[in-house]
Scaffold this active site. Structure first.
Site, PDB file in Angstrom:
ATOM      1  N   HIS A   1      -1.951  -2.751 -50.183  1.00 36.93           N
ATOM      2  CA  HIS A   1      -1.581  -3.331 -48.886  1.00 36.93           C
ATOM      3  C   HIS A   1      -0.299  -4.134 -49.035  1.00 36.93           C
ATOM      4  O   HIS A   1       0.245  -4.248 -50.144  1.00 36.93           O
ATOM      5  CB  HIS A   1      -2.723  -4.200 -48.331  1.00 36.93           C
ATOM      6  CG  HIS A   1      -3.022  -5.430 -49.133  1.00 36.93           C
ATOM      7  ND1 HIS A   1      -3.618  -5.382 -50.383  1.00 36.93           N
ATOM      8  CD2 HIS A   1      -2.813  -6.754 -48.871  1.00 36.93           C
ATOM      9  CE1 HIS A   1      -3.758  -6.604 -50.845  1.00 36.93           C
ATOM     10  NE2 HIS A   1      -3.276  -7.455 -49.953  1.00 36.93           N
TER      11      HIS A   1
ATOM     12  N   HIS B   1       0.568  -7.437 -48.578  1.00 36.18           N
ATOM     13  CA  HIS B   1       0.645  -8.873 -48.823  1.00 36.18           C
ATOM     14  C   HIS B   1       1.311  -9.158 -50.163  1.00 36.18           C
ATOM     15  O   HIS B   1       1.336  -8.311 -51.064  1.00 36.18           O
ATOM     16  CB  HIS B   1      -0.756  -9.499 -48.796  1.00 36.18           C
ATOM     17  CG  HIS B   1      -1.325  -9.614 -47.417  1.00 36.18           C
ATOM     18  ND1 HIS B   1      -2.674  -9.779 -47.177  1.00 36.18           N
ATOM     19  CD2 HIS B   1      -0.741  -9.568 -46.196  1.00 36.18           C
ATOM     20  CE1 HIS B   1      -2.884  -9.845 -45.868  1.00 36.18           C
ATOM     21  NE2 HIS B   1      -1.727  -9.712 -45.261  1.00 36.18           N
TER      22      HIS B   1
ATOM     23  N   ASP C   1       0.380 -10.832 -52.690  1.00 39.36           N
ATOM     24  CA  ASP C   1      -0.456 -10.725 -53.892  1.00 39.36           C
ATOM     25  C   ASP C   1      -0.593  -9.288 -54.368  1.00 39.36           C
ATOM     26  O   ASP C   1      -1.107  -9.037 -55.470  1.00 39.36           O
ATOM     27  CB  ASP C   1      -1.836 -11.346 -53.653  1.00 39.36           C
ATOM     28  CG  ASP C   1      -2.631 -10.620 -52.571  1.00 39.36           C
ATOM     29  OD1 ASP C   1      -2.030  -9.875 -51.781  1.00 39.36           O
ATOM     30  OD2 ASP C   1      -3.855 -10.813 -52.513  1.00 39.36           O
TER      31      ASP C   1
ATOM     32  N   ASP D   1      -7.841  -5.819 -51.374  1.00 38.34           N
ATOM     33  CA  ASP D   1      -8.506  -6.761 -50.463  1.00 38.34           C
ATOM     34  C   ASP D   1      -9.222  -5.980 -49.372  1.00 38.34           C
ATOM     35  O   ASP D   1      -8.636  -5.082 -48.756  1.00 38.34           O
ATOM     36  CB  ASP D   1      -7.475  -7.697 -49.819  1.00 38.34           C
ATOM     37  CG  ASP D   1      -6.877  -8.676 -50.812  1.00 38.34           C
ATOM     38  OD1 ASP D   1      -7.205  -8.576 -52.009  1.00 38.34           O
ATOM     39  OD2 ASP D   1      -6.083  -9.536 -50.398  1.00 38.34           O
TER      40      ASP D   1
ATOM     41  N   ASP E   1     -12.813  -6.477 -55.113  1.00 37.69           N
ATOM     42  CA  ASP E   1     -12.270  -7.757 -54.645  1.00 37.69           C
ATOM     43  C   ASP E   1     -13.332  -8.856 -54.712  1.00 37.69           C
ATOM     44  O   ASP E   1     -14.409  -8.732 -54.125  1.00 37.69           O
ATOM     45  CB  ASP E   1     -11.792  -7.554 -53.211  1.00 37.69           C
ATOM     46  CG  ASP E   1     -11.347  -8.827 -52.525  1.00 37.69           C
ATOM     47  OD1 ASP E   1     -11.113  -9.832 -53.222  1.00 37.69           O
ATOM     48  OD2 ASP E   1     -11.211  -8.812 -51.284  1.00 37.69           O
TER      49      ASP E   1
ATOM     50  N   ALA F   1       2.729 -14.984 -42.806  1.00 37.88           N
ATOM     51  CA  ALA F   1       3.606 -14.083 -42.058  1.00 37.88           C
ATOM     52  C   ALA F   1       3.056 -12.674 -41.970  1.00 37.88           C
ATOM     53  O   ALA F   1       3.197 -12.005 -40.944  1.00 37.88           O
ATOM     54  CB  ALA F   1       4.994 -14.061 -42.711  1.00 37.88           C
ATOM     55  N   SER F   2       2.426 -12.199 -43.034  1.00 34.22           N
ATOM     56  CA  SER F   2       1.979 -10.807 -43.056  1.00 34.22           C
ATOM     57  C   SER F   2       0.554 -10.617 -42.541  1.00 34.22           C
ATOM     58  O   SER F   2      -0.004  -9.517 -42.669  1.00 34.22           O
ATOM     59  CB  SER F   2       2.091 -10.248 -44.487  1.00 34.22           C
ATOM     60  OG  SER F   2       1.406 -11.082 -45.399  1.00 34.22           O
ATOM     61  N   ASN F   3      -0.049 -11.652 -41.952  1.00 34.37           N
ATOM     62  CA  ASN F   3      -1.368 -11.514 -41.343  1.00 34.37           C
ATOM     63  C   ASN F   3      -1.182 -10.920 -39.945  1.00 34.37           C
ATOM     64  O   ASN F   3      -1.217 -11.609 -38.926  1.00 34.37           O
ATOM     65  CB  ASN F   3      -2.063 -12.869 -41.287  1.00 34.37           C
ATOM     66  CG  ASN F   3      -3.525 -12.766 -40.904  1.00 34.37           C
ATOM     67  OD1 ASN F   3      -3.957 -11.773 -40.322  1.00 34.37           O
ATOM     68  ND2 ASN F   3      -4.291 -13.787 -41.231  1.00 34.37           N
TER      69      ASN F   3
ATOM     70  N   ASP G   1      12.096 -19.332 -61.361  1.00 30.31           N
ATOM     71  CA  ASP G   1      12.665 -20.587 -60.882  1.00 30.31           C
ATOM     72  C   ASP G   1      14.098 -20.302 -60.446  1.00 30.31           C
ATOM     73  O   ASP G   1      14.986 -20.133 -61.277  1.00 30.31           O
ATOM     74  CB  ASP G   1      12.631 -21.635 -61.992  1.00 30.31           C
ATOM     75  CG  ASP G   1      13.125 -22.998 -61.514  1.00 30.31           C
ATOM     76  OD1 ASP G   1      13.453 -23.118 -60.319  1.00 30.31           O
ATOM     77  OD2 ASP G   1      13.192 -23.938 -62.326  1.00 30.31           O
TER      78      ASP G   1
END
EC number: 3.1.-.-
Length: 585
Positions: A70, A72, A74, A161, A193, A230-232, A442
């Protein structure tokens, strides 16, 4: 001939996010997801954390491709860093691939990468000894897919997920017939998951969540600031619908959000109930009454909580929280974020605004609850079970759910990052372990921040810094002048004169001891100063500041130059005298 099968979690186990799993079958490596995680508080200054690619670098010729579940972070967030090192094909649903392209487009090193392949739940990809298929799952973003890696010993199934929701629309609907078919064909191992494995409460249906959002919008008469990832996409759709029903306009705050929403609209994965719903310019909000405004805030990289803090403090450029606002938090924060969320809520109330959280009212998670997890195991009937995606307590809870269904310890592996899990027809075991470390990003630096740097940053943030500057004459074995001491974040110098004087004496004594009694070595001298000073400062303050000794040597070069110059003058005078004597002859 049975396949040689190994599963290696490169991330995503015993942590939140950073999902990446290498499935090794014979001589091929199939990578499932390529995600990142956002740092916890102790990772000072770190932007994001990605998996360690060292194992893949050693086996780059064996990598077949990357298969995404998907869109997201993660699951796709580490792709720009991965593709800068490996040129392999990437497979995912239409929505997932479009979001992956957005992620990759922001990285200069891989802007020309174009080996993306769109798949669906009907796709089958045949390799020499492996077949890859996909199945539709329900999550908070459309185009979510589970992945099945088929071998002659059975399939390795990775859920990504997911949750079960009988009221989900066609964009989010789980294909139960495909799951049943997979179970009938034979599942060798299930990677499932675990993100919500401690939660016994069934997840609220999206219809229930929609009704709740509509009620919140109807009840509040001022501005509504919605905080969301944002991606929900499903939450965005629900907010759009509620805004249209209550006569409100929507302003999208954040570049990430704008890109994602426009992509979803282009793919018809998100629909505007009113074509004039969106406001493009923040200045246009001034023309509307407060009860006509909805602001969706996602913050940097889709993380809304810190953005809310800035808004509550009046530090945001365009829009800040004002008296009478409702801040509506629609994201479900992780356990590690609970303290930060509580602090944020307090800051919002101080700004004379109101706060509501969906998570306070219902289980709005996009991940499966305990009943869903057990239902999936019963449908797929895997021979072996590997809980993934979550901290250790979640993996252990998920393993406990499997044991309730009749599985025992010989059928279950709770993996650690870098474990090499070997599987055959009759047994699953950990055959070896890879030494994998997190790769920390960083700014533009990739992997150049290690534990030592992070430790120093932590010490600096807690106990400050103490700088001692000493000038020596190594030849004469003496200290030229008293040490100059500077403190930042440790003690207030003017209020601690006795401490600074004593520290100066200790430094001078240590330097003299090195000059007189030891074979001179710069590193040993600095270390002795650091140790003696550290012991004294801790005795006096019970603090451990970062100590930086700066030792300078007096420059004698000008004296040698003068002597040389003097000799040259004498030689010139002698030459002139000799020339004059010859002329006289």
């Amino acid at each position: 001939m049975n396949s040689k099968i190994k599963v290696i979690p490169l991330g995503g186990v015993r942590e939140n996010g950073k999902n990446m799993y290498a499935v090794n079958i014979n001589d091929g490596i199939y990578i499932l997801d390529c995600g990142l995680k956002y740092p916890e508080n102790e990772l000072l200054g770190i932007d994001v954390v990605i998996p360690d690619f060292s194992y893949l670098e050693e086996n780059r010729d064996k990598i077949v491709g990357v298969f995404l579940t998907h869109g997201h972070a993660d699951a796709i967030g580490a792709l720009p860093y991965f593709l800068s090192e490996f040129n392999v094909p990437v497979f995912g649903s239409k929505m997932t691939i479009e979001l992956a392209k957005i992620s990759v487009a922001d990285a200069d090193e891989v802007t020309d990468f174009d080996d993306f392949h769109v798949v669906s739940d009907r796709s089958e990809i045949d390799f020499e000894d492996v077949r890859i298929t996909f199945f539709r799952t329900t999550h908070s973003i459309p185009g979510s897919l589970g992945i099945a890696v088929h071998t002659d010993a059975g399939s390795i199934v990775y859920t990504g997920d997911f949750k079960f929701d009988q009221t989900a629309s066609h964009l989010y609907h789980t294909d139960y017939s495909q799951l049943t078919k997979l179970g009938d064909q034979g599942v060798l191992a299930l990677l499932s998951d675990s993100s919500n494995a401690e939660n016994p409460t069934p997840s609220a249906s999206e219809n229930q969540i929609s009704d709740y959002i509509n009620g919140v919008f109807n009840d509040h008469q001022g501005r509504i600031i919605v905080a969301s990832v944002a991606s929900n996409i499903i939450r965005m759709q629900q907010v759009f619908n509620a805004a249209a029903k209550t006569g409100r306009k929507v302003f999208l705050s954040g570049q990430d959000l704008d890109k994602i929403v426009k992509t979803a609209l282009k793919l018809s994965m998100l629909k505007l109930p009113d074509q004039e719903l969106l406001i493009e310019n923040a200045k246009d909000l001034e023309k509307l009454e407060p009860n006509q405004i909805v602001i969706i805030q996602t913050g940097k990289m889709g993380e809304p909580i810190k953005a809310l803090q800035r808004m509550a403090n009046g530090e945001q450029k365009d829009i800040n929280i004002e008296s009478g606002d409702l801040v509506f938090i629609t994201t479900t924060p992780s356990t590690a974020m609970e303290t930060t969320v509580a602090k944020t809520r307090d800051m919002i109330y101080r700004a004379d605004a109101e706060v509501k959280m969906i998570a306070d009212e219902m289980n709005s998670s996009g991940d499966a609850s305990q009943n869903d997890l057990q239902l999936l195991i019963n449908i797929l009937k895997p021979k072996f079970f590997i809980p993934v995606q979550g901290e250790y307590r979640l993996l252990a809870s998920h393993a406990g759910l499997a044991k309730q269904l009749g599985y025992n310890d010989s059928n279950i592996v709770i993996p650690n990052k870098g474990d090499v899990i070997s599987i055959d027809d009759d047994e699953i075991w950990i055959s070896a372990g890879l030494d994998l470390a997190d790769t920390m990003i960083d700014g533009s630096g990739i992997g150049d921040i290690g534990n030592i740097v992070l430790r120093d940053r932590k010490v600096l943030s807690e106990d400050g810094i103490f700088v001692a500057v000493v000038t020596i004459d190594r030849k004469k074995k003496r200290v030229i002048s008293a040490p100059k001491l500077t403190s930042r974040g440790f003690v207030y110098v003017k209020a601690n004169k006795d401490l600074m004087n004593e520290a100066s004496e200790i430094i001078e004594k240590t330097v003299k001891n090195n000059l007189e009694h030891k074979e001179f070595d710069w590193s040993n001298l600095k270390q002795d100063v650091r140790e003696s000073l550290s012991d004294y400062l801790y005795q006096q303050t019970k603090r451990h500041p970062v100590i930086l000794p700066v030792i300078m040597e007096v420059n004698q070069h000008h004296k040698r130059t003068n002597k040389k110059h003097s000799k040259n003058n004498k030689a010139e005078e002698l030459a002139k005298a000799e020339k004059k004597a010859n002329n006289n002859k």
